[in-house]
Design a protein around this motif. Structure first.
Motif, mmCIF file in Angstrom:
data_model
loop_
_atom_site.group_PDB
_atom_site.id
_atom_site.type_symbol
_atom_site.label_atom_id
_atom_site.label_comp_id
_atom_site.label_asym_id
_atom_site.label_seq_id
_atom_site.Cartn_x
_atom_site.Cartn_y
_atom_site.Cartn_z
ATOM 1 N N ALA A 1 -7.271 -1.202 3.147
ATOM 2 C CA ALA A 1 -5.338 -0.992 3.330
ATOM 3 C C ALA A 1 -5.483 -1.173 4.955
ATOM 4 O O ALA A 1 -6.156 -0.256 5.343
ATOM 5 N N ALA B 1 -3.051 4.185 -0.873
ATOM 6 C CA ALA B 1 -3.848 4.306 0.394
ATOM 7 C C ALA B 1 -3.824 5.716 0.479
ATOM 8 O O ALA B 1 -3.523 6.180 0.370
ATOM 9 N N SER C 1 0.683 -1.627 0.011
ATOM 10 C CA SER C 1 -0.046 0.222 -0.190
ATOM 11 C C SER C 1 0.920 1.212 0.747
ATOM 12 O O SER C 1 1.751 1.337 0.365
ATOM 13 N N ALA D 1 -1.444 -0.590 -3.618
ATOM 14 C CA ALA D 1 -2.909 -0.190 -3.088
ATOM 15 C C ALA D 1 -2.886 1.339 -3.500
ATOM 16 O O ALA D 1 -1.271 1.962 -2.327
#
Length: 446
Positions: A139, A181, A83, A179
């Protein structure tokens, strides 16, 4: 006279032919293609990891984006994916946000769509972490357990290859999934300036899984965390040997025990019993078979309350020659450091054995500096914490207990290998040779 003219004519013709032949050879030399640059197919990768003294967590340096930028990530052994804080000037010519229900989203096992609206006139267009019809991912901050919705993204990731003894050329994953985040997720309990979490759990888009898929290396993760603040440890991806100065293959001394995977991709081992200097810790019957989770985001081992009480009571008996002092939170058992002697292996304190099989042959021995920690000047404490009556698992083996140990997660054979303290082999996890540095722009793909 005629023969002289014939000589001049023949001589001129010879010179002309010689020059023509030379020009042809030069032309051929210039037009010959250069041999192709050999493609690097790494068999092992190595990631530099540094201990943060303020949080006792371990931070990996990872190259991402185009052009490549080196960014710090907290190592989360049980995290599902990488993330990244995409709100902090994320600039990359190769960034992409897969659309919802795409193949990338299926690979990430996310089937929820997310649409992000610009928060201010300053950002009127889509940007990293804020797109229409993107894939939603959850996340997690592994320290505070705070959760937030982000979006799936892909971009270039680069990592050094290695032969096991030193870094090699950088290799590249062109479409690495991660990801984006929110930045608020990084504000609690983490080292300053980290830009994300490096998830290494058992999931399809974790860092080890994507590296294995890209380069065809076996899914084996060997973790060697340095014990000193600011020191560099290393995480290997792939098969051994794993070489530490002065030329020691620390993979040769591994003991293996069964490894299981939890529902959320976490790594678990079964602890059949606990011993202190070969004396059995009396545990409640319902806790005699305990699952232990390996964790790099837990600085010190956490024990179920009943295990902690039984272990500390026996430890006091085994260490009766050293006076106790008032405990320093978060620890529950502390000693007068001035009364503790030292050896080449660190503090001379009773060792703790985690027995991992019914035959009591497989033992992870926690000794010396892995057992105890200096909480403040003059005070040393048992480096284990009371987790109360309802911890996530009865035992969480923390980063302090894994430092200067080689721990290999062999997902190919469903087993975990552990070396015990590398100090017994006259080396440690800060002894990987990072002296050779390669430019992140010098990359190769499989």
């Amino acid at each position: 006279m005629a023969s002289f003219l014939q000589f001049l004519l023949l001589f001129s013709l010879s010179l002309h032919l010689a020059f023509v032949s030379a020009d042809d050879q030069s032309s051929e030399t210039q037009t010959q293609p250069r041999p192709p640059t050999p493609i690097i197919r790494p068999t092992k990768l190595g990631l530099k990891v540094q201990k943060d003294g303020a949080t006792n967590l371990h931070v990996a340096q990872i190259f991402k984006r185009t052009p490549p930028v080196q960014l710090p990530f907290v190592v989360d052994l049980n995290g599902e994916f990488l993330s990244v804080n995409c709100e902090n000037k994320y600039l990359s010519s190769t960034f992409n946000a897969p659309i919802c229900h795409s193949a990338q989203c299926s690979r990430a096992n996310t089937h929820t769509c997310r649409t992000c609206s610009p928060k201010s006139p300053r950002y009127p267009m889509a940007r990293p972490g804020c797109h229409v019809n993107a894939c939603a991912v959850t996340a997690v901050n592994p320290v505070t357990q705070q959760r937030a919705i982000g979006e799936l993204a892909e971009d270039v990731l680069s990592i050094p290859s290695t032969l096991g003894s030193r870094p090699g050329p950088m290799v590249t994953v062109p479409q690495f999934l991660f990801a984006c985040a929110p930045s608020t997720l990084l504000q609690g309990g983490l080292p300053q300036n980290v830009q994300g979490i490096a998830g290494m759990g058992h999931s399809r888009i974790s860092l080890p899984s994507q590296l294995s898929s890209q380069f065809g290396i076996p899914q084996k993760i060997a973790i060697c965390l340095a014990s000193g603040s600011g020191q560099n440890g290393v995480i290997f991806f792939g098969e051994g040997p794993y070489m530490m100065l002065p030329g020691i293959d620390v993979s040769r001394q591994l003991t293996y025990a069964p490894l299981s995977i939890g529902q959320q991709g976490e790594y678990l081992i079964n602890v059949q019993s606990i011993q202190i200097n070969n004396n059995i810790v009396p545990l409640p019957p319902k806790l005699r078979s305990n699952q232990a989770m390996l964790s790099t985001t837990t600085p010190y081992t956490i024990l179920h309350q009943s295990i902690f009480i039984a272990l500390t009571q026996l430890y006091i008996k085994q260490f009766s020659g050293v006076p106790q002092v008032k405990a320093v939170p978060p620890f529950g058992l502390c000693f007068d450091a001035n009364k503790i002697s030292y050896s080449e292996m660190g503090p001379a304190v009773p060792s703790i054995q985690l027995v991992l099989d019914n035959q009591q042959k497989l033992r992870w021995t926690i000794s010396g500096q892995n057992v105890i920690v200096q909480a403040r000047p003059g005070v040393m404490c048992l480096a284990m914490v009371n987790g109360g009556p309802n911890p996530k698992t009865p035992i969480v083996i923390g980063g302090h207990q894994m430092e200067d140990n080689l721990v290999q997660l062999d997902l190919v054979n469903s087993r975990v290998g552990f070396s015990n303290s590398l100090l017994f082999q006259r080396t440690n996890c800060a002894n990987f040779n990072f002296n050779l540095n390669f430019n992140a722009n010098t990359t190769a793909t499989p």
